[in-house]
Enzyme design. Structure first.
Site, PDB file in Angstrom:
ATOM      1  N   ASP A  14     -29.389  24.531  19.927  1.00 47.69           N
ATOM      2  CA  ASP A  14     -28.279  25.328  19.424  1.00 47.69           C
ATOM      3  C   ASP A  14     -27.167  25.564  20.429  1.00 47.69           C
ATOM      4  O   ASP A  14     -26.043  25.876  20.043  1.00 47.69           O
ATOM      5  CB  ASP A  14     -28.787  26.703  18.974  1.00 47.69           C
ATOM      6  CG  ASP A  14     -29.674  26.634  17.744  1.00 47.69           C
ATOM      7  OD1 ASP A  14     -29.955  25.514  17.286  1.00 47.69           O
ATOM      8  OD2 ASP A  14     -30.087  27.688  17.248  1.00 47.69           O
ATOM      9  N   HIS A  61     -42.439   7.348 -11.106  1.00 50.34           N
ATOM     10  CA  HIS A  61     -42.155   8.278 -12.207  1.00 50.34           C
ATOM     11  C   HIS A  61     -43.362   9.187 -12.404  1.00 50.34           C
ATOM     12  O   HIS A  61     -44.505   8.725 -12.318  1.00 50.34           O
ATOM     13  CB  HIS A  61     -41.879   7.505 -13.495  1.00 50.34           C
ATOM     14  CG  HIS A  61     -41.734   8.388 -14.699  1.00 50.34           C
ATOM     15  ND1 HIS A  61     -40.577   9.067 -14.983  1.00 50.34           N
ATOM     16  CD2 HIS A  61     -42.625   8.717 -15.668  1.00 50.34           C
ATOM     17  CE1 HIS A  61     -40.744   9.772 -16.076  1.00 50.34           C
ATOM     18  NE2 HIS A  61     -41.985   9.570 -16.524  1.00 50.34           N
ATOM     19  N   ILE A  69     -27.459  31.317   5.620  1.00 50.25           N
ATOM     20  CA  ILE A  69     -28.427  32.373   5.911  1.00 50.25           C
ATOM     21  C   ILE A  69     -28.279  33.520   4.922  1.00 50.25           C
ATOM     22  O   ILE A  69     -29.254  34.018   4.360  1.00 50.25           O
ATOM     23  CB  ILE A  69     -28.263  32.869   7.367  1.00 50.25           C
ATOM     24  CG1 ILE A  69     -28.638  31.756   8.338  1.00 50.25           C
ATOM     25  CG2 ILE A  69     -29.121  34.110   7.609  1.00 50.25           C
ATOM     26  CD1 ILE A  69     -28.366  32.103   9.799  1.00 50.25           C
ATOM     27  N   GLY A  70     -27.039  33.938   4.700  1.00 48.11           N
ATOM     28  CA  GLY A  70     -26.803  35.072   3.817  1.00 48.11           C
ATOM     29  C   GLY A  70     -27.277  34.824   2.401  1.00 48.11           C
ATOM     30  O   GLY A  70     -27.866  35.718   1.768  1.00 48.11           O
ATOM     31  N   GLY A  81     -22.436  34.132  11.004  1.00 47.08           N
ATOM     32  CA  GLY A  81     -22.466  33.074  12.000  1.00 47.08           C
ATOM     33  C   GLY A  81     -23.336  33.415  13.191  1.00 47.08           C
ATOM     34  O   GLY A  81     -23.895  34.515  13.288  1.00 47.08           O
ATOM     35  N   THR A 123     -35.886  30.709  17.828  1.00 47.57           N
ATOM     36  CA  THR A 123     -35.456  31.265  16.544  1.00 47.57           C
ATOM     37  C   THR A 123     -36.300  30.749  15.390  1.00 47.57           C
ATOM     38  O   THR A 123     -36.752  31.529  14.546  1.00 47.57           O
ATOM     39  CB  THR A 123     -33.976  30.930  16.294  1.00 47.57           C
ATOM     40  OG1 THR A 123     -33.180  31.544  17.312  1.00 47.57           O
ATOM     41  CG2 THR A 123     -33.525  31.447  14.937  1.00 47.57           C
TER      42      THR A 123
END
Length: 459
Positions: free
Chosen positions: A308, A441, A181-182, A267, A41
């Protein structure tokens, strides 16, 4: 005839190729079986193409804001979607080919194409071939879920896989699902020039996060012209002459909207349905994940699940860490555990959200005495200088142990700055040690010691 190996890796996603090569370098004969695209993926439809698209969308956004930086551009900003898509496709293709060449060039690795199924705990069938090995590693990844909502089979609904292949600009993109994802696709396509509506069944976006983070993300998206519809508890679809009619039931707003394109982003599900797991006594949980122990081994000795498909992390970095754990334990004599991993991830809206450890809500629920500090990005010099002051940073600390429990940085370079806190948590440092550091900085990270200096007891 059965071909014998020392190990079989099923799936060539993030963990699989690295594990195969490491085993081969240790003198093992390894078969890698991939039924679709090497790289999984991340390389093909996830991280690499989507973040390439995010970069193109950001370029368009910054170009439109050029005058804010004293830069004048002549003419309107135009986006060539075919060129955008071709760029993302090229990045993915280069990575995929690189992975393929790496596997094929590694002595001791055999790359096979096809669908793998268990015949027994040490035997895998791939088409007409039978492979045997004492070690089997499952790295089969996952896929987008398209739930059986009313009318969903009567219209064209896209997933993230379809979106990365899109070479046209939607007139009106409706995103079903207000999570990671959306939201990335929602913002990128708004910046490309599309009208965008996000539809979420729940009361707020990215419900996994604290409410202040969710509210801030919603604010920055709405600030770019994205319409957000929450509490959409009765989503349905029907064909329409202009695309798709999306029916809603919300506390406010129109009861339906017309979309030219619909993205379903609610999902993912692991690709564990058709591996023959029951044949060897492996049962998945109700979501399809393969239960594993702290060493990532399944209930069957010698069979491991990585990435996954094991429910222990759905990110490229956790999948790669799964490989590191397994390789260290098998080849280096270590005793690494997945439960030692400090959870961290990012949401790649712009600005991004970097997250590590517990949310404030989880920390409060733990029953421990906690200290909390927040600081708006508008008080971060680097953000002010770049003209990107949206968001804030937050840290949660255990008052008794002085250990950092979690943090969120929603703001410019938040996905990079969060790593200072991630490293401190991995090293089990007290927050005072981090507070006394002298960072460079001007950076976003320089405000982390200042943030920690503002810690106060939670009320």
């Amino acid at each position: 005839m059965t071909k014998r190996f020392d190990a079989i890796v099923i799936g060539a996603g993030q963990a699989g190729p690295s594990l195969a090569v490491r085993l081969a370098q240790a003198g093992r004969q390894v078969a890698v079986v991939e039924r679709h695209l090497v790289g999984g993926t991340c390389v093909n439809t996830g991280c690499m193409p989507t973040k390439t698209l995010v970069a193109s969308a950001r370029a368009a956004h910054v170009a439109r804001r050029a005058v804010d930086y004293g830069v004048r551009l002549s003419g309107p900003i135009e986006v060539d979607m075919r060129a955008v898509k071709a760029r993302a496709e090229g990045v993915s293709r280069k990575a995929r080919i690189g992975n393929e060449n790496w596997l094929e060039a590694t002595s001791g690795v055999t790359l096979l194409r096809g669908h793998a199924r268990f015949e027994d705990a040490q035997t895998i069938r791939v088409g007409d071939e039978r492979l045997s090995a004492p070690l089997v590693f499952l790295n089969v990844g996952g896929r987008a879920v398209v739930p059986d909502m009313p009318g969903v089979r009567d219209v064209v609904v896209m997933t993230h896989t379809d979106m990365v292949a899109l070479d046209e600009l939607p007139r009106h993109l409706v995103v079903i699902g207000g999570s990671y994802i959306g939201l990335e696709f929602a913002q990128m396509y708004r910046r490309f020039g599309a009208e965008v509506t996000v539809v979420e069944r729940g009361p707020r976006l990215v419900s996994r996060e604290d409410e202040d983070v969710s509210d801030a993300i919603r604010g920055l998206l709405e600030g770019e012209g994205i319409v957000v519809r929450t509490d959409a508890d009765c989503i349905g679809f029907a064909p329409h002459v202009d695309g798709t009619k999306v029916r809603l039931s919300c506390a406010q707003g129109a009861p339906e909207i017309i979309a030219s394109h619909v993205l379903m982003a609610v999902g993912r599900r692991p690709n564990t349905d058709d591996l023959g797991l029951a044949t060897v006594g492996i049962e998945t949980d109700k979501h399809g994940y393969i239960p594993v122990g702290d060493d990532l081994q399944t209930i069957v000795p010698g069979v491991f699940a990585l990435g996954d498909c094991n429910g222990r992390g759905a990110f490229t970095h956790t999948s790669y860490n799964d490989y590191e754990i397994v390789a260290a334990n098998l080849l280096d004599g270590e005793r690494r555990r997945v439960s030692d991993r400090v959870p961290a991830y990012a949401l790649y809206t712009d600005p991004p959200l970097g997250r590590v450890g517990m949310t404030e809500r989880e920390a409060r629920a733990s029953g421990r005495r906690i200290l909390i500090a927040t600081r708006p990005m508008a008080r971060v010099g680097r953000a002010v200088e770049k003209g990107e002051t949206a968001g804030f940073m937050k840290a949660v600390v255990d008052a008794d142990t002085q250990r950092i429990m979690g943090a969120a940085i929603l703001g410019v370079e938040g996905d990079e700055a969060i790593h200072g806190l991630l490293l401190a948590m991995n090293a089990d440092l007290s927050y005072t040690t981090v507070q006394r550091a002298v960072p460079i900085h001007p950076t976003v990270s320089e405000l982390i010691p200042t943030l920690l200096g503002d810690l106060r007891p939670a009320t």
